[in-house]
Design a protein around this motif. Structure first.
Motif, PDB file in Angstrom:
ATOM      1  N   GLY A 189      51.362  31.128  48.400  1.00 53.49           N
ATOM      2  CA  GLY A 189      50.656  32.394  48.533  1.00 53.49           C
ATOM      3  C   GLY A 189      51.378  33.350  49.458  1.00 53.49           C
ATOM      4  N   ASN A 190      51.908  32.815  50.565  1.00 51.28           N
ATOM      5  CA  ASN A 190      52.671  33.652  51.491  1.00 51.28           C
ATOM      6  C   ASN A 190      53.980  34.145  50.871  1.00 51.28           C
ATOM      7  N   GLU A 191      54.613  33.284  50.077  1.00 52.36           N
ATOM      8  CA  GLU A 191      55.836  33.702  49.382  1.00 52.36           C
ATOM      9  C   GLU A 191      55.542  34.837  48.404  1.00 52.36           C
ATOM     10  N   LEU A 192      54.454  34.687  47.655  1.00 49.72           N
ATOM     11  CA  LEU A 192      54.078  35.730  46.698  1.00 49.72           C
ATOM     12  C   LEU A 192      53.746  37.035  47.407  1.00 49.72           C
ATOM     13  N   MET A 193      53.077  36.927  48.554  1.00 45.05           N
ATOM     14  CA  MET A 193      52.725  38.142  49.291  1.00 45.05           C
ATOM     15  C   MET A 193      53.983  38.883  49.738  1.00 45.05           C
ATOM     16  N   GLN A 194      54.964  38.129  50.227  1.00 45.54           N
ATOM     17  CA  GLN A 194      56.223  38.756  50.623  1.00 45.54           C
ATOM     18  C   GLN A 194      56.886  39.428  49.419  1.00 45.54           C
ATOM     19  N   GLN A 195      56.923  38.707  48.316  1.00 48.58           N
ATOM     20  CA  GLN A 195      57.559  39.224  47.098  1.00 48.58           C
ATOM     21  C   GLN A 195      56.854  40.485  46.615  1.00 48.58           C
ATOM     22  N   LEU A 196      55.540  40.453  46.562  1.00 52.92           N
ATOM     23  CA  LEU A 196      54.777  41.594  46.050  1.00 52.92           C
ATOM     24  C   LEU A 196      54.846  42.788  46.983  1.00 52.92           C
ATOM     25  N   SER A 197      54.965  42.525  48.280  1.00 51.34           N
ATOM     26  CA  SER A 197      55.002  43.627  49.255  1.00 51.34           C
ATOM     27  C   SER A 197      56.259  44.461  49.119  1.00 51.34           C
ATOM     28  N   ARG A 198      57.287  43.912  48.501  1.00 53.20           N
ATOM     29  CA  ARG A 198      58.552  44.642  48.324  1.00 53.20           C
ATOM     30  C   ARG A 198      58.558  45.502  47.064  1.00 53.20           C
ATOM     31  N   GLN A 199      57.526  45.372  46.242  1.00 53.56           N
ATOM     32  CA  GLN A 199      57.463  46.154  45.010  1.00 53.56           C
ATOM     33  C   GLN A 199      56.856  47.529  45.278  1.00 53.56           C
ATOM     34  N   SER A 200      57.100  48.438  44.359  1.00 57.96           N
ATOM     35  CA  SER A 200      56.568  49.795  44.509  1.00 57.96           C
ATOM     36  C   SER A 200      55.085  49.867  44.149  1.00 57.96           C
ATOM     37  N   LYS A 201      54.581  48.870  43.431  1.00 56.03           N
ATOM     38  CA  LYS A 201      53.170  48.872  43.024  1.00 56.03           C
ATOM     39  C   LYS A 201      52.296  48.228  44.092  1.00 56.03           C
ATOM     40  N   PRO A 202      51.023  48.630  44.167  1.00 54.58           N
ATOM     41  CA  PRO A 202      50.087  47.856  44.976  1.00 54.58           C
ATOM     42  C   PRO A 202      49.871  46.496  44.301  1.00 54.58           C
ATOM     43  N   PHE A 203      49.401  45.514  45.045  1.00 60.03           N
ATOM     44  CA  PHE A 203      49.247  44.189  44.450  1.00 60.03           C
ATOM     45  C   PHE A 203      47.812  43.687  44.521  1.00 60.03           C
ATOM     46  N   PHE A 204      47.514  42.817  43.580  1.00 56.84           N
ATOM     47  CA  PHE A 204      46.276  42.033  43.545  1.00 56.84           C
ATOM     48  C   PHE A 204      46.724  40.577  43.578  1.00 56.84           C
ATOM     49  N   LEU A 205      46.578  39.953  44.744  1.00 58.25           N
ATOM     50  CA  LEU A 205      47.027  38.573  44.924  1.00 58.25           C
ATOM     51  C   LEU A 205      45.811  37.672  45.097  1.00 58.25           C
ATOM     52  N   ALA A 206      45.657  36.715  44.193  1.00 55.45           N
ATOM     53  CA  ALA A 206      44.559  35.754  44.251  1.00 55.45           C
ATOM     54  C   ALA A 206      45.084  34.410  44.744  1.00 55.45           C
ATOM     55  N   VAL A 207      44.462  33.878  45.779  1.00 57.09           N
ATOM     56  CA  VAL A 207      44.840  32.579  46.332  1.00 57.09           C
ATOM     57  C   VAL A 207      43.591  31.702  46.334  1.00 57.09           C
ATOM     58  N   GLY A 208      43.647  30.592  45.596  1.00 52.21           N
ATOM     59  CA  GLY A 208      42.481  29.733  45.471  1.00 52.21           C
ATOM     60  C   GLY A 208      42.702  28.365  46.086  1.00 52.21           C
ATOM     61  N   PHE A 209      41.906  28.025  47.100  1.00 51.76           N
ATOM     62  CA  PHE A 209      42.027  26.732  47.767  1.00 51.76           C
ATOM     63  C   PHE A 209      41.058  25.714  47.161  1.00 51.76           C
ATOM     64  N   HIS A 210      41.493  24.439  47.109  1.00 49.60           N
ATOM     65  CA  HIS A 210      40.695  23.385  46.483  1.00 49.60           C
ATOM     66  C   HIS A 210      39.587  22.840  47.381  1.00 49.60           C
ATOM     67  N   LYS A 211      39.902  22.611  48.636  1.00 53.22           N
ATOM     68  CA  LYS A 211      38.897  22.054  49.536  1.00 53.22           C
ATOM     69  C   LYS A 211      37.934  23.148  49.982  1.00 53.22           C
ATOM     70  N   PRO A 212      36.692  22.786  50.325  1.00 51.97           N
ATOM     71  CA  PRO A 212      36.188  21.440  50.592  1.00 51.97           C
ATOM     72  C   PRO A 212      35.633  20.666  49.400  1.00 51.97           C
ATOM     73  N   HIS A 213      36.165  20.868  48.221  1.00 54.78           N
ATOM     74  CA  HIS A 213      35.759  20.073  47.064  1.00 54.78           C
ATOM     75  C   HIS A 213      35.983  18.584  47.348  1.00 54.78           C
ATOM     76  N   LEU A 214      35.102  17.747  46.802  1.00 54.28           N
ATOM     77  CA  LEU A 214      35.317  16.304  46.862  1.00 54.28           C
ATOM     78  C   LEU A 214      36.634  15.910  46.201  1.00 54.28           C
ATOM     79  N   PRO A 215      37.229  14.795  46.631  1.00 58.60           N
ATOM     80  CA  PRO A 215      36.879  13.984  47.793  1.00 58.60           C
ATOM     81  C   PRO A 215      37.198  14.721  49.082  1.00 58.60           C
ATOM     82  N   PHE A 216      36.473  14.382  50.146  1.00 52.04           N
ATOM     83  CA  PHE A 216      36.669  15.054  51.418  1.00 52.04           C
ATOM     84  C   PHE A 216      37.903  14.470  52.114  1.00 52.04           C
ATOM     85  N   VAL A 217      39.053  15.039  51.734  1.00 48.88           N
ATOM     86  CA  VAL A 217      40.344  14.599  52.268  1.00 48.88           C
ATOM     87  C   VAL A 217      40.955  15.766  53.035  1.00 48.88           C
TER      88      VAL A 217
END
Length: 486
Positions: A189-217
């Protein structure tokens, strides 16, 4: 001036002009950082929980608006995310399960990220944004201008264990965050943010985390943030008095998938406390990943011109009513965290009923992108700006039972009214909503009975409240039928 100096100056001016152009473009339309967290209930410091340790999400909340009475449209991953990302309620999206593709039922739909892509944004995603069981192998390829990457180890029900060879419900490995799937999602996600920030367009960056979904690891250091002796089992572990039995669920997900949880009967108090501890550890683990994502936004100088939306796809039962996981129309299942921050422009909290279908039109209003005509939600901008205290009277969620029952929950500032309809439930139809099809009703008062211990539908002291909520439900169904007819 020497030719080399002229070239250098020309090059410098070109870079300066390009930088100015990027800055002007970003000023016209803000970026969007869209943070999805799987199975996250509003158990956060900014929601009043004094035990959980979520300093990074709490800091985000201090810079934005916290919606304390926000609800998903259906308390299970696939339908909830489909509804949010399509801006449509399940009865209109026809996504009620974990196996139906959104474009099989809605071939002409324009999703939220797709709409931003069509309006000049670069759109990209990593992690769990859509549920993978609802979209094509490219995470709905039409939504993204950058190819979506399904990171190695990701799977439809969330990432599993680091060391264990058994299907156990918790694990506390002494490992670095970076070897976990959510750690990898953060780095990508951080890599994509850096990449998108260098473009001339505004960005829509979606970052989806798995936890706290089971199993609780989660890495051991997050378990070590807590003393297990501080956790207690839920104080009310009974079905609500006078509630229909089918409104309840016995924890299918946790009992069927994990061998250290009994298939039937009471889960021992010690195991319950372990699960509660594990949930807290996973939330703190994700809070750290969110903090690092926001740090990257700050380091790139993008915070002031970026709309940050953080949401959990639904709530989660942690032993209340002797229930675990989601899949109900009760408060702990439908109520979900929603925080919207836009630089230093809006701050505060709001307890009026809001819904996940409101996110699509809200982002359009906040970003200056035109709002599609056919969306089921209402923009929250009037609340954020202080123009209005609320934009709707109730939040509506729904969940089905046994293939022939559909329950609709209506939540206002104080009450939850649930009405259950009997029908030959089909995804191709909506309703019916006739009075003759009603098989059960529920009413709960969160001012006097926040634990939902008793269904008050037949209590004469609540006649006025019942009639008010019934009328709100009838208004909703009448509007739904008209929408279908049109």
């Amino acid at each position: 001036m020497k030719p080399a100096s002229v070239l250098a100056l020309a090059s410098l001016l070109a870079v300066s002009c390009q930088s100015k152009k990027v800055q002007e473009t970003h000023q016209q339309h803000p970026n969007v950082l869209f943070i999805a967290i799987d199975d996250l209930k509003p158990m956060l410091g900014c929601y009043g929980d004094s035990l959980i340790q979520t300093p990074n999400i709490d800091r985000l909340a201090q810079t934005g608006v916290v919606f304390t009475n926000a609800h998903c449209q259906q308390a299970v991953c696939g339908p909830s995310r489909a509804s949010l990302l399509m801006g449509m309620r399940p009865d209109f999206s026809k996504i009620y399960d974990l196996k139906t593709f959104i474009r099989d039922k809605n071939p002409d739909i324009t999703t939220l990220p797709q709409h931003f892509k069509n309006n000049g944004y670069s759109t990209a995603a990593v992690g769990k944004v859509f549920d993978v069981r609802s979209v094509d192998q490219h995470h709905d390829s039409l939504s993204w201008s950058e190819p979506y990457e399904l990171l190695e180890g990701s799977n439809p029900i969330g990432e599993g264990w680091i060391y264990s060879k058994k299907r156990i419900s918790t694990e506390a490995p002494d490992v670095a965050d970076s070897i976990t799937v959510d750690g990898k999602i953060l780095m990508r996600g951080n890599e994509l943010m850096q990449q998108l920030s260098r473009q001339s367009k505004p960005f829509f960056l979606a970052v989806g985390f798995h936890k706290p979904h089971l199993p609780f690891v989660a890495p051991k250091k997050y378990w070590d943030l807590y003393d297990r002796n501080d956790f207690k089992v839920h104080p009310f572990q009974e079905k609500p008095e006078n509630a229909p039995g089918f409104a309840y669920q016995p924890g299918w997900e946790i009992r069927s998938l994990y061998e250290d949880v009994p298939k039937k009967g009471k889960i021992a108090d010690g195991k319950q406390v372990e699960l509660i501890h594990g949930y807290h550890a996973c939330v703190s683990f994700i809070d750290q990943q969110v903090g690092l994502l926001l740090k990257q936004l700050d380091d790139l100088g993008l915070r002031e011109n970026t709309i940050v939306v953080l949401w959990g796809d639904h709530g989660w039962h942690l032993g209340d009513h002797d229930m675990w996981c989601k899949h109900t129309n009760y408060e702990q299942s439908t109520r979900s965290p929603l925080i919207i921050s836009y630089g230093s422009k809006f701050k505060g909290s709001n307890a009026s009923p809001t819904e996940f279908v409101d996110i699509f039109p809200s982002l359009c209003d906040l970003s200056g992108v035109n709002t599609p005509a056919k969306l089921d939600g209402t923009s929250l901008l009037p609340i954020m700006s202080g123009e209005k205290e609320k934009v709707k009277d109730v939040a509506v969620s729904q969940f089905h039972r046994n293939g022939n029952l559909m329950g609709y929950a209506f939540r206002n500032e104080r009450y939850r009214y649930v009405v259950w309809f009997k029908s030959k439930f089909k995804q191709e139809e909506i309703g019916p909503f006739g009075e003759d099809m009603i098989v059960a009703k529920e009413l709960y008062d969160y001012k006097k009975d926040p634990l939902e211990t008793r269904n008050l539908i037949d209590d004469s002291a609540y006649t006025s409240a019942r009639k008010e909520m019934e009328q709100l439900s009838k208004d909703y169904f009448q509007k739904s039928v008209k929408l279908v007819q049109n």
